[in-house]
Write an enzyme that holds these catalytic residues in place. Structure first.
Site, PDB file in Angstrom:
ATOM      1  N   LYS A  61      31.040  40.089  46.365  1.00  0.00           N
ATOM      2  CA  LYS A  61      32.127  40.836  45.714  1.00  0.00           C
ATOM      3  C   LYS A  61      31.743  42.285  45.402  1.00  0.00           C
ATOM      4  O   LYS A  61      31.701  42.705  44.240  1.00  0.00           O
ATOM      5  CB  LYS A  61      32.562  40.145  44.413  1.00  0.00           C
ATOM      6  N   ARG A 211      31.600  21.426  44.028  1.00  0.00           N
ATOM      7  CA  ARG A 211      31.138  20.161  43.450  1.00  0.00           C
ATOM      8  C   ARG A 211      31.696  18.882  44.056  1.00  0.00           C
ATOM      9  O   ARG A 211      30.953  17.895  44.119  1.00  0.00           O
ATOM     10  CB  ARG A 211      31.331  20.212  41.932  1.00  0.00           C
TER      11      ARG A 211
HETATM   12  O1  C5P Z   1      32.638  23.450  42.469  1.00  0.00           O
HETATM   13  P1  C5P Z   1      33.955  24.112  42.823  1.00  0.00           P
HETATM   14  O2  C5P Z   1      34.692  23.415  43.961  1.00  0.00           O
HETATM   15  O3  C5P Z   1      34.822  24.336  41.604  1.00  0.00           O
HETATM   16  O4  C5P Z   1      33.524  25.529  43.389  1.00  0.00           O
HETATM   17  C1  C5P Z   1      34.458  26.528  43.730  1.00  0.00           C
HETATM   18  C2  C5P Z   1      33.741  27.768  44.182  1.00  0.00           C
HETATM   19  O5  C5P Z   1      34.709  28.788  44.397  1.00  0.00           O
HETATM   20  C3  C5P Z   1      32.730  28.322  43.173  1.00  0.00           C
HETATM   21  O6  C5P Z   1      31.675  28.943  43.913  1.00  0.00           O
HETATM   22  C4  C5P Z   1      33.543  29.339  42.413  1.00  0.00           C
HETATM   23  O7  C5P Z   1      32.745  30.348  41.876  1.00  0.00           O
HETATM   24  C5  C5P Z   1      34.446  29.883  43.530  1.00  0.00           C
HETATM   25  N1  C5P Z   1      35.688  30.508  43.059  1.00  0.00           N
HETATM   26  C6  C5P Z   1      36.638  29.844  42.283  1.00  0.00           C
HETATM   27  N2  C5P Z   1      37.770  30.491  41.866  1.00  0.00           N
HETATM   28  C7  C5P Z   1      37.989  31.764  42.241  1.00  0.00           C
HETATM   29  C8  C5P Z   1      37.073  32.442  43.010  1.00  0.00           C
HETATM   30  C9  C5P Z   1      35.916  31.784  43.406  1.00  0.00           C
HETATM   31  O8  C5P Z   1      36.451  28.663  41.967  1.00  0.00           O
HETATM   32  N3  C5P Z   1      39.117  32.345  41.879  1.00  0.00           N
END
Ligand code: C5P
Length: 232
Positions: A61, A211
């Site tokens: 970013k 996750r």
């Molecule tokens: O574990 P999970 O499926 O929640 O991970 C989602 C990923 O997407 C993480 O790396 C998080 O930082 C990223 N992300 C997000 N929402 C956003 C931008 C990025 O969950 N708006």
């Protein structure tokens, strides 16, 4: 158009990443690595993942003056990542500079995606802290249009915004959507979630899943389920 499941490898060390990747003996994956891992391990972690034949979304970013972003992007391009990103709030000029820095001499380049407003920024904070008074969805669509104007390939957005982004910027403008959960899985700290199948239906191009795969009892099985649901 290429659609894919990107695994958010939110691990803090190379050892943890390697342990995770070692479970996948047959798949060629798309891996997202973020600031924590990149700042801890440096470019070596990119080389290690690429050596294993996987693609990389380097989620750093970037947001700085155009000249600095351009030079930084040149370095990332030489690292052979497949996708990277900038903040759209850095302006159209910054995004154009990023694209220029990213483009190699032979004209090839990684995909370049913009972050619009972070999902952690509420409309109230945007108003009070940033003095932006338009409604959130209008701001997000304006930033997406700016990214398109600068020649970028797409935006990171909530699955709920993906359709509107496509309506505003065209079907070929990529939507990369986190916040994906299995219908029978844990939601965790995500608030507005969609299943991989729903994300497919609303036209997401790439889903970012952390996750539900990385913390699953059987990550390979969870990944395959996710791919089957998303790609149909
Ligand atoms: O574990 P999970 O499926 O929640 O991970 C989602 C990923 O997407 C993480 O790396 C998080 O930082 C990223 N992300 C997000 N929402 C956003 C931008 C990025 O969950 N708006």
């Amino acid at each position: 158009m290429a659609k894919d499941v990107i695994i958010a490898c939110d691990f803090s060390s190379k050892e943890d990443v390697v342990r995770f990747l070692d479970k996948f003996t047959e798949e060629s994956l798309y891996i997202k690595i973020g600031m924590e891992l990149f700042y801890a391990e440096g470019p070596e972690i990119v080389k290690e993942i690429k050596k294993r034949g996987h693609k990389i979304f380097l989620d750093l970013k970037l947001h700085d003056i155009p000249n600095t972003v351009k030079k930084a992007m040149k370095v990332l391009s030489n690292l052979d990542v497949d996708m990277c990103n900038v903040h759209a709030s850095g302006t159209v000029a910054m995004m154009e500079a990023a694209l220029e820095g990213l483009t190699r001499e032979d004209g090839s380049r990684p995909l370049l995606i913009a972050v619009t407003q972070l999902t952690s920024t509420s409309e109230e904070r945007m108003k009070n802290d940033l003095l932006i008074h338009e409604p959130m969805d209008q701001v997000v669509m304006h930033y997406a249009s700016n990214a398109k104007k600068a020649g970028l390939d797409g935006v990171v957005c909530s699955p709920l915004e993906a359709k509107k982004v496509h309506d505003t910027c065209g079907e070929n403008f990529l939507t990369i959507t986190p916040g994906v959960r299995f219908a029978d899985g844990e939601v965790g700290d995500q608030v507005r979630v969609m299943t991989p199948a729903q994300a497919r239906e609303i036209g997401s191009d790439y889903i970012v899943v952390g996750r539900p795969i990385t913390a699953a009892e059987n990550p390979v099985e969870a990944y395959r389920r996710c791919v089957a649901e998303f790609l149909g």
